[in-house]
Design a protein around this motif. Structure first.
Motif, mmCIF file in Angstrom:
data_model
loop_
_atom_site.group_PDB
_atom_site.id
_atom_site.type_symbol
_atom_site.label_atom_id
_atom_site.label_comp_id
_atom_site.label_asym_id
_atom_site.label_seq_id
_atom_site.Cartn_x
_atom_site.Cartn_y
_atom_site.Cartn_z
ATOM 1 N N LEU A 325 4.273 8.158 -16.901
ATOM 2 C CA LEU A 325 3.998 9.131 -17.956
ATOM 3 C C LEU A 325 2.525 9.214 -18.353
ATOM 4 O O LEU A 325 2.129 10.116 -19.082
ATOM 5 N N SER A 326 1.713 8.302 -17.894
ATOM 6 C CA SER A 326 0.295 8.344 -18.249
ATOM 7 C C SER A 326 -0.397 9.522 -17.571
ATOM 8 O O SER A 326 0.005 9.968 -16.500
ATOM 9 N N ILE A 327 -1.444 10.019 -18.222
ATOM 10 C CA ILE A 327 -2.233 11.125 -17.682
ATOM 11 C C ILE A 327 -3.509 10.537 -17.116
ATOM 12 O O ILE A 327 -4.341 9.990 -17.842
ATOM 13 N N GLN A 328 -3.660 10.640 -15.785
ATOM 14 C CA GLN A 328 -4.772 9.989 -15.119
ATOM 15 C C GLN A 328 -5.623 10.995 -14.344
ATOM 16 O O GLN A 328 -5.097 11.931 -13.740
ATOM 17 N N ALA A 329 -6.933 10.785 -14.379
ATOM 18 C CA ALA A 329 -7.867 11.600 -13.600
ATOM 19 C C ALA A 329 -8.984 10.688 -13.102
ATOM 20 O O ALA A 329 -9.422 9.788 -13.822
ATOM 21 N N GLN A 330 -9.410 10.918 -11.887
ATOM 22 C CA GLN A 330 -10.448 10.080 -11.280
ATOM 23 C C GLN A 330 -11.574 10.964 -10.744
ATOM 24 O O GLN A 330 -11.414 11.582 -9.690
ATOM 25 N N PRO A 331 -12.690 11.035 -11.461
ATOM 26 C CA PRO A 331 -13.795 11.875 -10.974
ATOM 27 C C PRO A 331 -14.341 11.411 -9.639
ATOM 28 O O PRO A 331 -14.879 12.202 -8.871
ATOM 29 N N ARG A 332 -14.207 10.108 -9.327
ATOM 30 C CA ARG A 332 -14.543 9.561 -8.010
ATOM 31 C C ARG A 332 -13.299 8.871 -7.457
ATOM 32 O O ARG A 332 -12.650 8.105 -8.150
ATOM 33 N N TRP A 333 -13.004 9.148 -6.187
ATOM 34 C CA TRP A 333 -11.752 8.648 -5.635
ATOM 35 C C TRP A 333 -11.896 8.558 -4.121
ATOM 36 O O TRP A 333 -12.109 9.573 -3.452
ATOM 37 N N ASN A 334 -11.778 7.362 -3.590
ATOM 38 C CA ASN A 334 -11.926 7.121 -2.164
ATOM 39 C C ASN A 334 -10.701 7.635 -1.412
ATOM 40 O O ASN A 334 -9.580 7.197 -1.667
ATOM 41 N N LEU A 335 -10.897 8.536 -0.482
ATOM 42 C CA LEU A 335 -9.803 9.109 0.289
ATOM 43 C C LEU A 335 -9.038 8.045 1.064
ATOM 44 O O LEU A 335 -7.808 8.119 1.213
ATOM 45 N N GLU A 336 -9.743 7.031 1.561
ATOM 46 C CA GLU A 336 -9.110 5.991 2.373
ATOM 47 C C GLU A 336 -8.188 5.083 1.547
ATOM 48 O O GLU A 336 -7.403 4.326 2.120
ATOM 49 N N SER A 337 -8.286 5.165 0.216
ATOM 50 C CA SER A 337 -7.456 4.309 -0.637
ATOM 51 C C SER A 337 -6.050 4.856 -0.842
ATOM 52 O O SER A 337 -5.192 4.181 -1.404
ATOM 53 N N LEU A 338 -5.772 6.073 -0.372
ATOM 54 C CA LEU A 338 -4.466 6.680 -0.605
ATOM 55 C C LEU A 338 -3.391 5.969 0.200
ATOM 56 O O LEU A 338 -3.616 5.570 1.343
ATOM 57 N N PRO A 339 -2.187 5.833 -0.365
ATOM 58 C CA PRO A 339 -1.093 5.198 0.379
ATOM 59 C C PRO A 339 -0.591 6.112 1.478
ATOM 60 O O PRO A 339 -0.528 7.338 1.320
ATOM 61 N N ALA A 340 -0.233 5.526 2.606
ATOM 62 C CA ALA A 340 0.325 6.298 3.716
ATOM 63 C C ALA A 340 1.792 6.601 3.457
ATOM 64 O O ALA A 340 2.481 5.862 2.766
ATOM 65 N N ILE A 341 2.265 7.707 3.986
ATOM 66 C CA ILE A 341 3.685 8.051 3.877
ATOM 67 C C ILE A 341 4.248 8.342 5.271
ATOM 68 O O ILE A 341 3.506 8.586 6.204
#
Length: 341
Positions: A325-341
């Protein structure tokens, strides 16, 4: 699964409805170009305020255009970063609140993953794995893509992004904001061989980019060719042509290296600059020589849009991922950190 996508990372409010079975049902975009043109660049506070005004009317518009009711929506995706923090928080707040009210899951989407996956919305999408050139006003990156969330950064700009350099040179040439598309239009009228601009960082190994020096070279050329502070129309067009050729050539050289390094034959280009027709032409010719294939999205899906966020969010929601339920925003975000699906 039917997903509402909301994009508010910078100066365009994009909202779309994507159905995992039927594809893109509705897509709407409001551009703030006229608001920021007066200042020659994006004013973050004005961008945030305008997203507040435009987001919900666009949500209502796409739901109506999709021919569905609110209760048909089974998930909400919103851009959580990277981007302008105030603008991101607008989309995140609205998206998370709608999801909570409708009782459906929500997920924050990486803006560049949205761009990277935009060609998947076309009739003949690329197949994994491939190399992606993400090229926009804020990013220039080469990424090896094995699957959704399986990203390896191969190279990136060490300073200005290609799109940023286009915009700045457009301003130097006295062109309207945003300068990038205007430079491309003017370049079509230029002579190809009058000026020779450098191809930065192509005479050394590696896949990183640098466009600040090229921007400085353009400024110096403009100063040298000006008479009483003015350029004649043909010289202006010739400089635009030389600059565009240098950027396109540099991108093409690095793309060829990335394909050779990875052993892959498929290249996708995504982001605002991927709509540049000269870039597409040069890359198509280069890939034809090595029996490769080039993929890109339709022009309306190259710039920021809600459709790419709805699609990327849908893939992750169907994989069982969602936010709390938290509202999160990341002005900087490493693409490689995303979880794989």
């Amino acid at each position: 699964m039917i997903v509402l996508g909301i994009e508010t990372s910078c100066d365009e409010t994009g909202v779309a409805i994507y159905d995992s079975d039927r594809g893109l049902l509705a897509d709407a975009l409001y551009s703030q170009v006229d608001i920021h043109a007066e200042y020659g660049g994006v004013i973050p506070e004005l961008a945030s305020r305008d997203h507040i005004r435009k987001a919900m009317p666009l949500v209502r518009q796409v739901i109506a255009e999709a021919g569905i009711e609110d209760d048909a929506i089974s998930g909400v995706a919103y851009t959580a970063g990277p981007g302008l923090i105030g603008a991101l928080l607008v989309g995140a707040s609205i998206g998370r609140s709608l999801a909570m009210g409708w009782g459906v899951p929500a997920i924050g989407v990486h803006h560049m993953e949205g761009h990277l996956l935009a060609p998947m919305l076309e009739e003949s999408p690329p197949q994994f794995p491939f190399v992606a050139l993400l090229v926009s006003g804020g990013h220039t990156q080469l990424v090896k893509v094995e699957g959704i969330g399986r990203y390896e950064l191969l190279g990136e700009s060490l300073d200005d992004a290609a799109g940023e350099a286009f915009d700045k040179v457009g301003k130097m040439l006295g062109l309207p904001y945003p300068g990038g598309p205007e430079v491309a239009r003017l370049a079509a009228k230029g002579e190809a061989d009058r000026f020779e601009f450098p191809r930065p960082m192509t005479n050394r190994p590696g896949l990183d980019f640098s466009f600040s020096g090229l921007k400085t070279f353009a400024r110096n050329t403009i100063a040298e060719q000006s008479v009483d502070g003015e350029l004649d129309p043909q010289t202006r067009a010739d400089i635009a042509r030389a600059f565009e050729e240098a950027v396109v050539s540099t991108l093409a050289i690095k793309c060829r290296r990335a394909l050779e390094q990875t052993g892959l034959k498929s290249l996708i280009i995504a982001g605002g600059v991927s709509a540049n027709m000269r870039l597409r032409e040069v890359l198509e010719k280069n890939l034809a020589k090595v029996d490769g294939r080039l993929f890109y999205a339709r022009p309306s899906l190259c710039t920021d849009n809600g459709a790419m966020i709805a699609y990327a969010g849908c893939q992750r929601l169907m994989a069982g991922l969602s936010e709390d339920l938290s509202i999160q925003a990341q002005p900087r975000w490493n693409l490689e950190s995303l979880p794989a699906i």
